[in-house]
Write an enzyme that holds these catalytic residues in place. Structure first.
Site, PDB file in Angstrom:
ATOM      1  N   SER A 508       0.849  -1.187   0.000  1.00 41.23           N
ATOM      2  CA  SER A 508       0.000   0.000   0.000  1.00 41.23           C
ATOM      3  C   SER A 508       0.893   1.247   0.000  1.00 41.23           C
ATOM      4  O   SER A 508       1.671   1.428  -0.931  1.00 41.23           O
ATOM      5  CB  SER A 508      -0.954  -0.035   1.195  1.00 41.23           C
ATOM      6  OG  SER A 508      -2.009   0.894   1.021  1.00 41.23           O
ATOM      7  N   HIS A 627      -7.562  -5.295  -1.846  1.00 39.61           N
ATOM      8  CA  HIS A 627      -6.432  -4.639  -1.188  1.00 39.61           C
ATOM      9  C   HIS A 627      -5.991  -5.369   0.077  1.00 39.61           C
ATOM     10  O   HIS A 627      -4.871  -5.182   0.546  1.00 39.61           O
ATOM     11  CB  HIS A 627      -6.830  -3.194  -0.849  1.00 39.61           C
ATOM     12  CG  HIS A 627      -5.683  -2.295  -0.519  1.00 39.61           C
ATOM     13  ND1 HIS A 627      -4.725  -1.933  -1.440  1.00 39.61           N
ATOM     14  CD2 HIS A 627      -5.330  -1.672   0.634  1.00 39.61           C
ATOM     15  CE1 HIS A 627      -3.843  -1.128  -0.876  1.00 39.61           C
ATOM     16  NE2 HIS A 627      -4.171  -0.957   0.387  1.00 39.61           N
TER      17      HIS A 627
END
Length: 661
Positions: A508, A627
């Site tokens: 991320s 994610h």
């Protein structure tokens, strides 16, 4: 004496994930979740367990396989939970079930085609308040007319809104309480049961703003208590229902502001910040890959105390504030991560059920009683841990070049025998999250494979002051300096590290930073970028949070205009893809195809640019994952991800070194 071994990839699936501790109204039992992973079924199995505080009995109440969101009825006779018991594997939807504690089968109350995200009982055990999505699916062609059209982990949401419903437990009849173009994200039922507080977002253009409302069940009136100038995520009633305690912030430093604990009269009035003098977050943002469902850790009002957590450095502990005097005191102490908690009162004694972990043990169940202190109740992972040789992280602190103290940790390989070993720097996401005293299977795995593991909390991290966390508009500057200075400090001060064989890994924001690092230094011999960002300009228009996150974090303010020439240039200058020609480090890019937070076009762009330039790069795409692959992806995909990371590190930090020597 039992012979211990180093941890392996598949040991991730052998851990029991203890979560969502819910104390009964009489404070005599704790219901909680145990979640396990099955490689054979490639799925998670969640069951409800009970710990009886009166006699120490521990038993499984349900057999799953998807029983979560458990809540006690006000009498303590029933437990409600959500499940998927009658739904097929790929079928969309969620179910509300109720069962008696003294025996009998669980009973299906409501079956929805959309997720049920929260449930709360009303007094009398006849009604349940719940949050669920309302709307119609567009299975084929998508016709979109709203800004917030998709969301990571949910997919396309443009035809749905999250609303508050009331459920008749006996008949299953549903009554929708809220309506319109709003999204309800949290609910709390008053002690008397005649009102429901709820938190809702009103503007798709500003989804970071949430307001607090009170719904009167008798009159049908909705009262708005806040002025659309805060971000709020949790609310709790005072025992006499006259006030509400909530967690949130007022954008002192934009969206990275620490969350404080506030109170407000339940019929409207002045909002008071109870923790204004505590320059720390009241949210747990420590990184871990061994969490189960349910992390309720917002303020709980019991008697004249409000219980809440404080994230300080690498630890998260439970505290309470006396509402009358304003005095704050620690409930738990030590190097640990308090994950979730609930609280009740019995015969004048405050009882808190909570889950807690540290760097050497995944979450387990605990209880704290006023006047008695805390007691550990479970040891679900003891059998496995007793067979493993784990590395205890070594804490270090160093002064950055501007004089600021930076904290970090290093893990030595468990079987390091006097020789220098390669080292891996791991960078967390966020950036406003943190590393610390939480269990991370992946970290123990990397150390077990013969690497020293370095991780730290550079500028931008949580756990310290708001000023420390605020790098908005300055990504790739002080944060990058802290990281590189930290690596230099560690190599200089820990003589078991081979400074010529360094790797860097991140996900991320950490993936963004890996991409940034390889474009600005050749210090590392291998790099792994996961779910990262390479182009802020495209991120602005594609990510589920891009249209506001980019403004605040890259341009420096939520008020910035993103499409001016000056700001487009700033986005380009802060984008790692701009520096692709400088890359010399072999890079593995790993991305989930259904990642809507950092969409996989970010990986495709960077891979294409590097490959066209003749750089050493490989791309791994994981289907049907989002994610959160490393935290909640399918077990087989999580295992495969770890194998790909280790394969890349071994290739460039071990095999190439062997070939060279």
């Amino acid at each position: 004496m039992v012979s211990r071994r180093v941890i392996e990839v598949e040991d991730l699936t052998k851990l029991a994930l203890v979560s969502d501790p819910q104390i009964s109204p009489m404070a005599d039992k704790i219901a909680f979740n145990i979640t396990t992973m099955s490689l054979e079924e490639d799925d998670y199995i969640s069951r409800i367990w009970i710990y009886d505080l009166r006699n120490g009995e521990l038993y499984s109440l349900t057999n799953g396989p998807k029983d979560t969101n458990l809540r006690w009825s006000c009498s303590g006779k029933y437990i409600a939970f959500t499940s998927r018991r009658t739904l097929k594997e790929q079928e969309k939807g969620s179910e509300l079930w109720v069962m008696r504690l003294d025996g009998g089968e669980a009973r299906l109350v409501v079956k929805r085609k959309t997720p049920i995200t929260q449930i709360e009982w009303l007094p009398g055990d006849r009604r349940i308040a719940m949050i669920s999505a309302a709307g119609e699916f567009q299975e084929d062609v998508k016709i979109i007319d709203r800004l917030l059209f998709w969301y990571n982990g949910k997919g396309f949401i443009h035809t749905f809104r999250q609303h508050l419903f009331l459920v008749d437990v006996q008949s299953g009849d549903l009554t929708q309480v809220t309506s319109g173009e709003i999204d309800v994200n949290f609910i709390a039922v008053s002690t008397a049961g005649d009102k429901i507080a709820y938190i809702a977002k009103l503007d798709d253009a500003k989804p970071y703003i949430a307001d607090l409302f009170v719904y009167n069940l008798k009159s049908g009136e909705h009262i708005k208590l806040t002025d659309s100038n805060m971000d709020i995520d949790f609310v709790s009633w005072s025992p006499d229902d006259s006030k509400l305690a909530f967690r949130g912030h007022n954008f002192r430093r934009g969206t990275i502001s620490h969350r404080h604990i506030y109170i407000v009269p339940s019929d409207g009035g002045e909002v008071v910040d109870l923790t204004a003098d505590i320059d720390r977050n009241t949210l747990n943002t420590l990184n871990s890959d061994v969490r189960g469902p349910g992390r309720s850790n917002g303020p709980r009002w019991v008697g004249n105390y409000i219980y809440f957590i404080i994230h300080d450095g690498g630890s998260v502990n439970l505290h309470r504030i006396n509402v009358d005097t304003g005095k704050v005191e620690a409930v738990t102490k030590g190097e640990r991560s308090v994950e979730a908690f609930s609280a009740a009162k019995s015969d004048g004694v405050h009882v808190v059920a909570f889950t807690s972990m540290n760097e050497l043990e995944p979450p387990e169940l605990y209880v704290w009683k006023s006047g008695l202190g805390e007691k550990k109740l479970t040891n679900f992972n003891e059998a496995l841990l007793s067979t493993l040789k784990l590395s205890k992280p070594i804490n270090f602190k160093f002064k950055a070049s501007d004089g600021t103290l930076i904290e970090g940790w290093i893990m030595k390989p468990p079987e390091c025998k006097g020789k220098k070993v390669p080292a891996v720097l791991y960078i967390h996401g966020g950036p406003k999250t943190a590393y610390g005293y939480s269990f991370i299977h992946e970290f123990h795995l990397i150390a077990a494979k013969g690497y020293a593991l370095i991780y730290m909390n550079p500028r931008g991290s949580d756990g310290y002051s708001e000023e420390f966390a605020d790098i908005r508009g300055h990504y790739g500057e002080r944060d990058y300096q802290d990281i590189m200075e930290g690596v230099e400090y560690v190599v200089r001060n820990f003589n078991f590290i081979n400074g010529d064989r360094l790797g860097v890994v991140g996900g991320s924001y950490g993936g963004y930073m890996v991409n940034w690092i390889v474009g600005h230094t050749d210090k590392f011999k291998a790099a792994v970028s996961m779910r990262g960002i390479s182009n802020w300009f495209s991120f602005y228009g594609v990510s589920d949070i891009g249209y506001w996150f980019t403004l605040d974090h890259i341009l420096g303010s939520l008020e910035e205009k993103p499409l001016t020439k000056e700001n487009i240039l700033k986005m380009v200058n802060k984008s790692p893809i701009t520096y692709a020609e400088n890359v010399k480090t072999p890079l593995l890019i790993l991305h989930s195809i259904e990642d809507l937070r950092c969409y996989y076009e970010q990986a495709l762009q960077f891979f294409t640019a590097l490959k066209w330039l003749g750089k050493e790069v490989e791309l791994v795409l994981v289907p049907k994952e989002n994610h959160d692959l490393s935290r909640s992806g399918k077990p087989k995909h999580r295992v495969e991800r770890l194998k790909q990371v280790m394969k890349w590190l071994d290739k460039y930090l071990k095999e190439k070194e062997k070939a060279r020597t």
